[in-house]
Design an enzyme around this catalytic site. Structure first.
Site, mmCIF file in Angstrom:
data_model
loop_
_atom_site.group_PDB
_atom_site.id
_atom_site.type_symbol
_atom_site.label_atom_id
_atom_site.label_comp_id
_atom_site.label_asym_id
_atom_site.label_seq_id
_atom_site.Cartn_x
_atom_site.Cartn_y
_atom_site.Cartn_z
ATOM 1 N N TYR A 156 45.770 59.862 53.536
ATOM 2 C CA TYR A 156 45.622 60.253 52.070
ATOM 3 C C TYR A 156 45.707 59.692 51.101
ATOM 4 C CZ TYR A 156 43.561 64.050 49.450
ATOM 5 O OH TYR A 156 43.666 65.280 47.979
ATOM 6 N N LYS A 160 43.695 58.085 47.865
ATOM 7 C CA LYS A 160 43.954 58.194 47.147
ATOM 8 C C LYS A 160 44.592 57.505 45.878
ATOM 9 C CE LYS A 160 42.252 62.499 47.413
ATOM 10 N NZ LYS A 160 40.851 62.630 47.399
#
Ligand SMILES: NC(=O)c1ccc[n+]([C@@H]2O[C@H](COP(=O)([O-])OP(=O)(O)OC[C@H]3O[C@@H](n4cnc5c(N)ncnc54)[C@H](O)[C@@H]3O)[C@@H](O)[C@H]2O)c1
Length: 253
Positions: A156, A160
């Protein structure tokens, strides 16, 4: 062409069936936009449309998996055919599959990278030609404060961080066409994405937020509206934190 008479600004919001995306979509709708809601979850889309009541005329629900280029292409073509070339694209769809590195499967890595990052490339690639032709556009990519790094979030956090780099590059490439690209890095926002966390984990997170509460979808929607505005033509390539000051505080608090 009849589409030229459509007199509202048109926005696409991905992952708009619930949570932050739904908050963004409703805020844009209430600000006078026609909004296309892209989501995998048909039931959530249907619920969003019924909740909009008489304003539903300016909502369009598209069941689309934003990791699939053919589905993205078809859905964006439907929006342009019904209304006009979008003025605003909000790349919001995302998910987490948290695991420490030794336990993380290749599938969990790929899924998180595809939904959070590749989808943004696919959606931008489809809208950008029309935006170039019309000479303006606003691209708003949802990143996360977790891009700074987070325990159990290798996939993640990398995705991001990639969103921020993608946004900076879009800004450079598209500036001469009147198109801006900016990112928003939310902190902990009260949506179903937090469901896997225990009450103790949520309390621990809250104790690291100077504002003292979780964020709400409308906190993110406000920042989106600012970047989406035609007046916002000189801010590009930026990432704004909307996290109650959490990015300022020590992770060890
Ligand atoms: N809630 C938070 O604390 C938080 C913090 C930082 C960043 N974010 C980011 O904000 C965005 C929205 O998060 P949320 O909290 O509203 O999540 P959520 O899980 O409540 O909603 C995400 C939506 O995206 C949709 N979606 C997932 N995969 C999809 C796909 N392949 N194609 C189309 N739609 C898909 C889901 O169906 C869902 O409706 C995400 O990018 C997330 O990473 C959230």
């Amino acid at each position: 062409m009849e589409h030229h008479t459509f007199n509202k600004r048109v926005a696409i919001v991905t992952g708009a069936g619930q949570g932050i995306g739904l908050g963004i979509a409703m805020n844009l709708l209430n600000s006078g936009y026609a909004v296309a809601l892209f989501d995998l979850n048909r039931e959530a889309l249907d619920a969003a449309i019924s909740a909009a009541g008489s304003q539903a005329e300016y909502l369009m629900a598209c069941t689309v998996d934003v990791t699939q280029s053919a589905q993205v292409r078809d859905a964006i073509a439907q929006v342009s055919a019904r209304w006009k070339t979008p003025d605003v694209l909000v790349n919001n769809a995302g998910l987490t599959r948290d695991k420490r590195i030794p336990k993380m499967s290749e599938e969990e890595w790929d899924l998180v990278l595809d939904v959070n990052l590749k989808s943004q490339f696919l959606c931008v690639r489809e809208v950008v030609q029309g935006m170039i032709e019309q000479g303006h556009g606003r691209i708003i990519n949802i990143s996360s404060r977790a891009w700074l790094g987070g325990f159990g979030q290798a996939n993640y956090s990398a995705a991001k961080g990639g969103v921020i780099s993608l946004t900076r590059t879009l800004a450079i490439e598209l500036a001469k066409h009147g198109i801006t690209a900016n990112a928003i890095a939310p902190g902990a926002i009260d949506t179903p994405i937090l469901a896997p966390l225990s009450t103790e984990q949520i309390d621990r997170i809250k104790s690291t937020i100077p504002v003292g509460r979780l964020g709400r979808p409308q906190d993110i929607a406000y920042a989106v509206k600012m970047f989406a505005s035609p007046e916002s033509s000189y801010m590009t390539g930026q990432t704004i934190y909307v996290c109650g000051g959490r990015s300022l505080s020590s992770p060890s608090v």
